[in-house]
Design a protein around this motif. Structure first.
Motif, mmCIF file in Angstrom:
data_model
loop_
_atom_site.group_PDB
_atom_site.id
_atom_site.type_symbol
_atom_site.label_atom_id
_atom_site.label_comp_id
_atom_site.label_asym_id
_atom_site.label_seq_id
_atom_site.Cartn_x
_atom_site.Cartn_y
_atom_site.Cartn_z
ATOM 1 N N UNK A 1 0.893 -1.211 -0.069
ATOM 2 C CA UNK A 1 0.014 -0.065 0.004
ATOM 3 C C UNK A 1 0.891 1.282 0.265
ATOM 4 N N UNK A 2 0.967 1.778 -1.218
ATOM 5 C CA UNK A 2 2.059 2.963 -1.405
ATOM 6 C C UNK A 2 1.689 4.152 -0.210
ATOM 7 N N UNK B 1 12.474 10.947 -3.075
ATOM 8 C CA UNK B 1 13.222 10.021 -4.295
ATOM 9 C C UNK B 1 11.911 9.337 -5.006
ATOM 10 N N UNK B 2 10.721 9.206 -4.198
ATOM 11 C CA UNK B 2 9.680 8.206 -4.968
ATOM 12 C C UNK B 2 10.034 6.864 -4.528
ATOM 13 N N UNK B 3 11.022 6.565 -3.800
ATOM 14 C CA UNK B 3 11.706 5.021 -3.451
ATOM 15 C C UNK B 3 11.633 4.975 -1.926
ATOM 16 N N UNK C 1 0.055 -3.544 3.918
ATOM 17 C CA UNK C 1 -1.017 -3.507 2.536
ATOM 18 C C UNK C 1 -0.092 -4.506 1.449
ATOM 19 N N UNK C 2 0.650 -5.199 1.806
ATOM 20 C CA UNK C 2 1.710 -6.054 0.711
ATOM 21 C C UNK C 2 0.217 -6.941 0.222
ATOM 22 N N UNK C 3 0.460 -7.099 -1.117
ATOM 23 C CA UNK C 3 -0.474 -7.906 -1.733
ATOM 24 C C UNK C 3 0.239 -8.535 -2.878
ATOM 25 N N UNK C 4 -0.172 -9.649 -3.491
ATOM 26 C CA UNK C 4 0.531 -10.434 -4.345
ATOM 27 C C UNK C 4 1.476 -11.448 -3.903
ATOM 28 N N UNK C 5 2.218 -11.965 -4.730
ATOM 29 C CA UNK C 5 3.358 -13.199 -4.361
ATOM 30 C C UNK C 5 4.636 -12.438 -3.648
ATOM 31 N N UNK C 6 4.934 -13.243 -2.647
ATOM 32 C CA UNK C 6 6.317 -12.879 -2.098
ATOM 33 C C UNK C 6 7.292 -13.007 -3.425
#
Length: 176
Positions: free
Chosen positions: A37-38, A49-51, A78-83
Motif C-alpha cells: 500500500x504505497x 526520491x519516490x522510493x 498492505x502487501x499484496x501479490x506473491x512474495x
C-alpha cells in the motif's frame, strides 16, 4: 612525476584485487514495496526520491547493518501479490516478518537460502500451496509462524529436522 607514478601504482593495485561481492538489498526491498500500500510505505520517503530504502525506515521495520538488511518487518503494510523470488537473496536476514497483509501464492523456494534467518512470520495472509522443502535449509530458524493462511498438503519432514526450531505455529490452514 612522483604524483603520476603514485596514481599508476594505485590504478595497478585496484586492478589486481579480487572483485567484491556487491549486494543491493534495497533492490529486493523495492520488489516487496512495489506490492505494498504505497500510501503507508511512501510516508517514509524522507528524501522525496519516490522510493523507500531501508535506511529511511524506522528500526522497527528495517535494520541495516554493514550494508545489508538484517531485519525486515513489514507487518500490516498492505502487501499484496506473491512474495518475490528474489527474497532469497537477503542472505544476511535474521528476521523476516510479513504478517497481516494480503500476500498470495506460495512461499518461494529461495526462502531456503536465508541461512541466517531465525524468525519467519507469514501469518494472516492468503498464502497457499505447499510449504517448500527448502525451508529445511534454514538451520538457525527457531520461530516459524504460518497461522491463518491457505496452505495445504503435508508439512515437510525437513521442518522436523530443524535443529534450532522452538516454535511452530501453523493452525488456521488446510494441511492434511
Amino acid at each position: 612525476m612522483h604524483n603520476y607514478i603514485f596514481i599508476l601504482l594505485i590504478l595497478f593495485m585496484s586492478c589486481a584485487t579480487n572483485p567484491i561481492d556487491q549486494h543491493d538489498d534495497n533492490v529486493i526491498l523495492q520488489s516487496l514495496i512495489k506490492i505494498a500500500d504505497l500510501g503507508k510505505i511512501m510516508s517514509y520517503d524522507l528524501d522525496s526520491s519516490r522510493t523507500v530504502d531501508c535506511m529511511e525506515l524506522p528500526d522497527t521495520i528495517c535494520v541495516w547493518q554493514d550494508g545489508r538488511i538484517t531485519q525486515l518487518n513489514l507487518y500490516n503494510m498492505g502487501l499484496s501479490g506473491p512474495i518475490p523470488e528474489n527474497v532469497g537473496e537477503l542472505d544476511k536476514l535474521v528476521t523476516l516478518g510479513l504478517r497481516t497483509n494480503e500476500l498470495t501464492g506460495g512461499i518461494p523456494e529461495s526462502i531456503g537460502n536465508l541461512s541466517e534467518l531465525t524468525q519467519l512470520s507469514l501469518d494472516s495472509n492468503r498464502l497457499s500451496g505447499n510449504i517448500p522443502e527448502s525451508i529445511g535449509n534454514i538451520k538457525k530458524l527457531n520461530w516459524l509462524r504460518l497461522v491463518n493462511n491457505q496452505f495445504s498438503g503435508s508439512i515437510p519432514d525437513t521442518i522436523g529436522s530443524l535443529p534450532a526450531l522452538r516454535g511452530l505455529l501453523i493452525n488456521g490452514n488446510q494441511f492434511n
